[in-house]
Structures are given as C-alpha cells and as structure tokens.
Design an enzyme around this catalytic site. Sequence first.
Site, mmCIF file in Angstrom:
data_model
loop_
_atom_site.group_PDB
_atom_site.id
_atom_site.type_symbol
_atom_site.label_atom_id
_atom_site.label_comp_id
_atom_site.label_asym_id
_atom_site.label_seq_id
_atom_site.Cartn_x
_atom_site.Cartn_y
_atom_site.Cartn_z
ATOM 1 N N HIS A 72 1.979 6.701 -13.035
ATOM 2 C CA HIS A 72 1.323 7.462 -11.977
ATOM 3 C C HIS A 72 2.381 8.245 -11.215
ATOM 4 O O HIS A 72 3.306 7.668 -10.642
ATOM 5 C CB HIS A 72 0.547 6.531 -11.035
ATOM 6 C CG HIS A 72 -0.763 6.094 -11.603
ATOM 7 N ND1 HIS A 72 -1.961 6.386 -11.002
ATOM 8 C CD2 HIS A 72 -1.065 5.416 -12.727
ATOM 9 C CE1 HIS A 72 -2.949 5.894 -11.738
ATOM 10 N NE2 HIS A 72 -2.415 5.298 -12.785
ATOM 11 N N TYR A 200 -7.119 6.797 -2.001
ATOM 12 C CA TYR A 200 -7.269 6.046 -0.758
ATOM 13 C C TYR A 200 -8.140 6.886 0.167
ATOM 14 O O TYR A 200 -7.775 8.017 0.495
ATOM 15 C CB TYR A 200 -5.906 5.797 -0.109
ATOM 16 C CG TYR A 200 -5.014 4.847 -0.877
ATOM 17 C CD1 TYR A 200 -4.953 3.501 -0.536
ATOM 18 C CD2 TYR A 200 -4.222 5.301 -1.936
ATOM 19 C CE1 TYR A 200 -4.132 2.622 -1.221
ATOM 20 C CE2 TYR A 200 -3.402 4.429 -2.636
ATOM 21 C CZ TYR A 200 -3.364 3.093 -2.271
ATOM 22 O OH TYR A 200 -2.553 2.218 -2.965
ATOM 23 N N PRO A 292 -3.093 -5.258 1.393
ATOM 24 C CA PRO A 292 -2.942 -4.616 0.084
ATOM 25 C C PRO A 292 -2.914 -3.094 0.129
ATOM 26 O O PRO A 292 -2.691 -2.468 -0.915
ATOM 27 C CB PRO A 292 -4.177 -5.116 -0.679
ATOM 28 C CG PRO A 292 -5.191 -5.427 0.376
ATOM 29 C CD PRO A 292 -4.404 -5.912 1.554
ATOM 30 N N LYS A 296 2.095 -3.578 -1.823
ATOM 31 C CA LYS A 296 3.423 -4.162 -1.641
ATOM 32 C C LYS A 296 3.508 -5.667 -1.913
ATOM 33 O O LYS A 296 4.602 -6.233 -1.887
ATOM 34 C CB LYS A 296 3.914 -3.909 -0.202
ATOM 35 C CG LYS A 296 4.179 -2.458 0.086
ATOM 36 C CD LYS A 296 5.281 -1.916 -0.787
ATOM 37 C CE LYS A 296 5.349 -0.402 -0.763
ATOM 38 N NZ LYS A 296 5.703 0.179 -2.027
ATOM 39 N N TYR A 384 6.200 4.219 -0.991
ATOM 40 C CA TYR A 384 5.202 3.796 -1.977
ATOM 41 C C TYR A 384 5.867 3.416 -3.307
ATOM 42 O O TYR A 384 5.500 2.396 -3.915
ATOM 43 C CB TYR A 384 4.176 4.902 -2.209
ATOM 44 C CG TYR A 384 2.895 4.422 -2.854
ATOM 45 C CD1 TYR A 384 1.780 4.126 -2.080
ATOM 46 C CD2 TYR A 384 2.802 4.264 -4.233
ATOM 47 C CE1 TYR A 384 0.604 3.670 -2.662
ATOM 48 C CE2 TYR A 384 1.638 3.819 -4.825
ATOM 49 C CZ TYR A 384 0.533 3.522 -4.038
ATOM 50 O OH TYR A 384 -0.618 3.069 -4.630
#
Length: 389
Positions: A72, A200, A292, A296, A384
């Site tokens: 990704h 998200y 979540p 992480k 991230y």
Amino acid sequence: MRTQVVIVGGGPSGLLLGQLLHKHGIETVILERKTRDYVLARIRAGILETGLVNMMREAGVAERMDRECFVHHGTCISYENEMFDINFQELIGQNVIVYGQTEVTHDLYDARAAVGAKTMFEVENVEIHDADRDAPCVTFHAEGSTQRLDCDFVAGCDGFHGISRKTIPETVRREYEKVFPFGWLGILSETPPVHEELIYANSTRGFALCSMRNENLSRYYVQCDLSDKVGNWSDDAFWDELKRRLPDAIAEKLVTGPSIEKSIAPLRSFVTEPMRWGRLFLCGDAAHIVPPTGAKGLNTAASDVHYLYEALVQHYRDNDSEGIERYSERALARVWKAERFSWSTTNLLHRFPDQTPFDLKMQRAEIESLHYNETAQRWFAQNYVGLPY
C-alpha cells in the site's frame, strides 16, 4: 529445566523475538496459555510497518509474506462527501503492506517448529520469581504437573491481561490510561475490498474504516457505543450504516455479503512504566495499548522486540549490558510517539459525545489542514509507515 530466555506468551511478538534470538544461537522456551489453533484463530490487524517487514526478513520468515502481501503506497481519508489520498510513496518514498497478523503468526510458528525450538501450549498458573535478582525462574503447570524453568531473562509478551506486568511491584510501576467513550464494531466478509487503499472516514454519524486482508476478504468497522452489543446488528444493518458514513461514490461501489466474523472492540490508550524490572522485560500489549486507528498495535510490539533482541544479543555476544540497562528508556521513547499518533488520529476522525459546535469546527479544520497541507501529510505519512527504531 533451564534455558537462556523464557518468553511468556506465544503471540507474534514472542514468536518473533524467539526466532530472532535463535538466529544468534540464543536458546528460548515459549510458554503459551492457549493452544496453537486458538492463537491462530484470533482476528487482528494486518497493516505492517517497514520496520516489522524488515525484521520478518531478518528472522528468515518473510518468504510467504513477500509473495502474498499487498503493498500500500498510501491511504485515503474522507469527510462527508470529500475524500483525499495521502501518498506515502510520493511524500517520503516508503510504504506499508497488508498481511494479516494471523498469517504472520502462522509463519512464525512454522519457522519455530522447523528449527526445533521449544514451545509449550496450554500452560497454566505461570509465576515469575526473582526477576529482580541474578537467577530468575518461572514456574507453571503443564502436561499434568507443576514445572520450573530456570533462566537468565524473562520476556513478558503475554498481553494486557497477562502475568508479566503484574509481576512488577505496584510501588515500582506507573500506569497511564485513557479510555475512549466508544468502540469499533467490525465485520469480516468474503467480499472484494471497496478500494485499493484503506479508507478512514469521518462523518456526522461517526467513524468508519474500510480495510482488507486480501483481494476477496474485507474488514470493515463502524464506530459504536460502548454499551452496544453484536446481537443488535444484523449484517444488513451494518452494511446500511457503513454506506451512510462513506462518500456516495464509494458507497455505491461497496460489495456486501454475509459476515464470517463480527465483534466489538473498545478503544483505549495505555502505557506502563518502566518496561524492565531487573531481568524481566515487557513487550507489546503487556506494556502498552493503542487505539487501532493508527494501525500501531502489532507494529509497536515489534519495535519493543527490536530493542530487546538487540539488547540480548549485545549481552550474550559482547558481554555488554548497555542495551539491557537502556531497554525501557529506548522502547518507551518510541512507544509514546506511537501513542501520540494513535491518539491524534482517533481524535481527528471520531465523533465524541461531549463535542461542542466549536469542537466540531476545529475537527473539520484539522482534517482540511491535512487535506491541503503537504507538510501535515508528510508528518502523517512518516508516522503511519513507522518511525525509525
């Protein structure tokens, strides 16, 4: 019995630590409370940071991961009918991969069995003794009898409810916690993902996440009340609610189907300090929990494994205790940065019961700043994909 390092907990962090130590000739025994099948049945996250991917390769267990994973290059964030992409590859030249935690654990168990390293399952009544002295030991009940395992060190990889953290006296440890006033209702479905990247979503109805395990297995979440029950949600009700929280163009493409797993997870931030007491070290959920939202949990456990693995190799190979002495300091420095990112992202994307109109305007302004500010996107991308060890 005797070994060099006892690892309490047979999840991915304990298994990864054991495999890395084995590569350097350091003997370990893993004690796991459940069966192997039970551990492998757990449904967990699947976003792996660069650091964890490299450690899997270093441990010699990355062949299937490299072959089957999904790379990704970024992620998407939506708010109402707007959606924008944060492209990690363009911003910082890195990426993450999607490879389920169950698959990571499966690969690590297979590798451990292949080298003949000892793992004991269905172990009960574990107690860690004399961790603050030079000769610790672990007692437990397994295979019909009470047993004792003498060792040099104990690695507590047994999760939030395990015995390892509780072994550190309350006069020594300090705990920090924030419990969020909502949970995530998640389902797993044998359907193609709605988008090639994770989404998200912030909406007036609450947070949602569109994730995946592979090209025909999707993982979706919606924010829900802590008092909610799985039984209150039919599959149709879940899909209807998810669509309401996504931009129209995404909702129209959503392929629905029967759920094969459904659960509600509460959200909390938690850290205990220190992460070392004498010859006992805490790793992963035994020492810290993150929401979540920032992906992480497993990745922060992996960073603990990195610091502990290096410290133990330094001790045995070089007779140097510097890494052991500084383990807690080094691990916690990175833990708190990961906690901050998870906390920040959770606050950015969720609806809170006590938000005022002003709070909602500020939240919207933060999201738009991330949308249009490349510096903010670069900070998000760096966190991230995972900060360096």
